[in-house]
Scaffold this motif. Structure first.
Motif, PDB file in Angstrom:
ATOM      1  N   LYS A 132       4.471   6.463  -5.874  1.00  0.00           N
ATOM      2  CA  LYS A 132       4.739   5.888  -6.799  1.00  0.00           C
ATOM      3  C   LYS A 132       3.546   7.003  -7.521  1.00  0.00           C
ATOM      4  N   ASN A 133       2.851   6.779  -6.629  1.00  0.00           N
ATOM      5  CA  ASN A 133       1.492   8.439  -7.238  1.00  0.00           C
ATOM      6  C   ASN A 133       1.916   9.800  -6.365  1.00  0.00           C
ATOM      7  N   GLY A 134       2.424   9.833  -5.682  1.00  0.00           N
ATOM      8  CA  GLY A 134       3.067  11.536  -5.457  1.00  0.00           C
ATOM      9  C   GLY A 134       2.812  11.581  -4.554  1.00  0.00           C
ATOM     10  N   PHE A 135       2.265  10.329  -3.302  1.00  0.00           N
ATOM     11  CA  PHE A 135       2.042  11.247  -1.614  1.00  0.00           C
ATOM     12  C   PHE A 135       3.807  11.265  -1.170  1.00  0.00           C
ATOM     13  N   GLU A 136       3.602  11.577   0.638  1.00  0.00           N
ATOM     14  CA  GLU A 136       4.731  11.004   1.021  1.00  0.00           C
ATOM     15  C   GLU A 136       4.650  11.051   1.967  1.00  0.00           C
ATOM     16  N   LEU A 137       5.587   9.282   2.841  1.00  0.00           N
ATOM     17  CA  LEU A 137       4.755   9.442   4.680  1.00  0.00           C
ATOM     18  C   LEU A 137       4.801  10.209   5.074  1.00  0.00           C
ATOM     19  N   VAL A 138       3.555  10.326   5.663  1.00  0.00           N
ATOM     20  CA  VAL A 138       3.786  11.376   7.444  1.00  0.00           C
ATOM     21  C   VAL A 138       4.563  10.392   8.284  1.00  0.00           C
ATOM     22  N   ALA A 139       3.608   8.997   8.417  1.00  0.00           N
ATOM     23  CA  ALA A 139       3.604   8.710   9.969  1.00  0.00           C
ATOM     24  C   ALA A 139       3.099   6.894   9.415  1.00  0.00           C
ATOM     25  N   ARG A 140       3.619   5.540   9.927  1.00  0.00           N
ATOM     26  CA  ARG A 140       3.433   4.258  10.190  1.00  0.00           C
ATOM     27  C   ARG A 140       3.164   4.004  11.173  1.00  0.00           C
ATOM     28  N   ASN A 141       2.281   2.579  11.439  1.00  0.00           N
ATOM     29  CA  ASN A 141       1.666   3.039  12.370  1.00  0.00           C
ATOM     30  C   ASN A 141       1.483   3.846  13.457  1.00  0.00           C
ATOM     31  N   TYR A 142       1.129   4.926  13.722  1.00  0.00           N
ATOM     32  CA  TYR A 142       0.964   6.095  14.676  1.00  0.00           C
ATOM     33  C   TYR A 142       0.192   5.267  15.205  1.00  0.00           C
ATOM     34  N   GLN A 143       0.156   4.962  16.798  1.00  0.00           N
ATOM     35  CA  GLN A 143      -0.665   5.391  18.084  1.00  0.00           C
ATOM     36  C   GLN A 143      -1.478   6.105  18.526  1.00  0.00           C
ATOM     37  N   THR A 144      -2.375   5.651  18.834  1.00  0.00           N
ATOM     38  CA  THR A 144      -3.183   7.327  19.912  1.00  0.00           C
ATOM     39  C   THR A 144      -4.698   6.410  20.632  1.00  0.00           C
ATOM     40  N   VAL A 146      -0.163   9.733   4.607  1.00  0.00           N
ATOM     41  CA  VAL A 146       0.324  10.049   4.075  1.00  0.00           C
ATOM     42  C   VAL A 146      -0.295  11.306   3.313  1.00  0.00           C
ATOM     43  N   LYS A 147       0.091  12.097   2.161  1.00  0.00           N
ATOM     44  CA  LYS A 147       0.265  13.392   1.705  1.00  0.00           C
ATOM     45  C   LYS A 147       0.229  13.749   0.786  1.00  0.00           C
ATOM     46  N   ASP A 148       0.252  14.634  -0.028  1.00  0.00           N
ATOM     47  CA  ASP A 148       0.323  15.551  -1.211  1.00  0.00           C
ATOM     48  C   ASP A 148       0.175  16.576  -1.206  1.00  0.00           C
ATOM     49  N   LYS A 149       0.246  16.840  -2.177  1.00  0.00           N
ATOM     50  CA  LYS A 149      -0.296  18.797  -2.025  1.00  0.00           C
ATOM     51  C   LYS A 149      -1.274  18.685  -1.900  1.00  0.00           C
ATOM     52  N   LYS A 150      -2.722  17.719  -2.199  1.00  0.00           N
ATOM     53  CA  LYS A 150      -3.779  18.274  -1.599  1.00  0.00           C
ATOM     54  C   LYS A 150      -4.939  17.718  -0.584  1.00  0.00           C
ATOM     55  N   TYR A 151      -4.288  16.625  -0.563  1.00  0.00           N
ATOM     56  CA  TYR A 151      -4.686  15.414   0.316  1.00  0.00           C
ATOM     57  C   TYR A 151      -3.986  15.145   1.439  1.00  0.00           C
ATOM     58  N   ALA A 166       1.190  -1.806   0.290  1.00  0.00           N
ATOM     59  CA  ALA A 166      -0.233   0.232  -0.464  1.00  0.00           C
ATOM     60  C   ALA A 166       0.959   1.364  -0.249  1.00  0.00           C
ATOM     61  N   LEU A 167       1.924   1.541   0.071  1.00  0.00           N
ATOM     62  CA  LEU A 167       2.578   2.300   1.079  1.00  0.00           C
ATOM     63  C   LEU A 167       3.450   2.693  -0.398  1.00  0.00           C
ATOM     64  N   GLU A 168       3.795   1.892  -1.363  1.00  0.00           N
ATOM     65  CA  GLU A 168       4.542   1.369  -2.210  1.00  0.00           C
ATOM     66  C   GLU A 168       3.773   2.091  -3.516  1.00  0.00           C
ATOM     67  N   MET A 169       1.957   1.737  -3.342  1.00  0.00           N
ATOM     68  CA  MET A 169       1.425   2.198  -4.217  1.00  0.00           C
ATOM     69  C   MET A 169       1.360   3.895  -4.044  1.00  0.00           C
TER      70      MET A 169
END
Length: 59
Positions: A20-32, A41-46, A14-17
């Motif tokens: 490849k579509n222009g997103f960057e990783l913000v956090a992985r396995n984020y605990q709340t 993940v984020k890009d310029k709009k989402y 999922a992260l690779e997809m």
């Protein structure tokens, strides 16, 4: 949370997809206090919060 190799492979795919579509990783396995978010993940709009479910073919 401790996930197995199948779950880790699903998160990696999922992260690779996303990457490849222009997103960057913000956090992985984020605990709340409410639980865990597999990928953020984020890009310029989402800003995307992703829960990844991985299945194996048992047949």
């Amino acid at each position: 949370m401790n996930i197995g190799p199948t779950g880790r492979a699903g998160e990696n795919a999922a992260l690779e997809m996303f990457l490849k579509n222009g997103f960057e990783l913000v956090a992985r396995n984020y605990q709340t206090k409410y639980g865990e978010i597999d990928l953020i993940v984020k890009d310029k709009k989402y800003l995307v919060f992703a829960e990844v479910k991985t299945r194996t073919n048992a047949s």
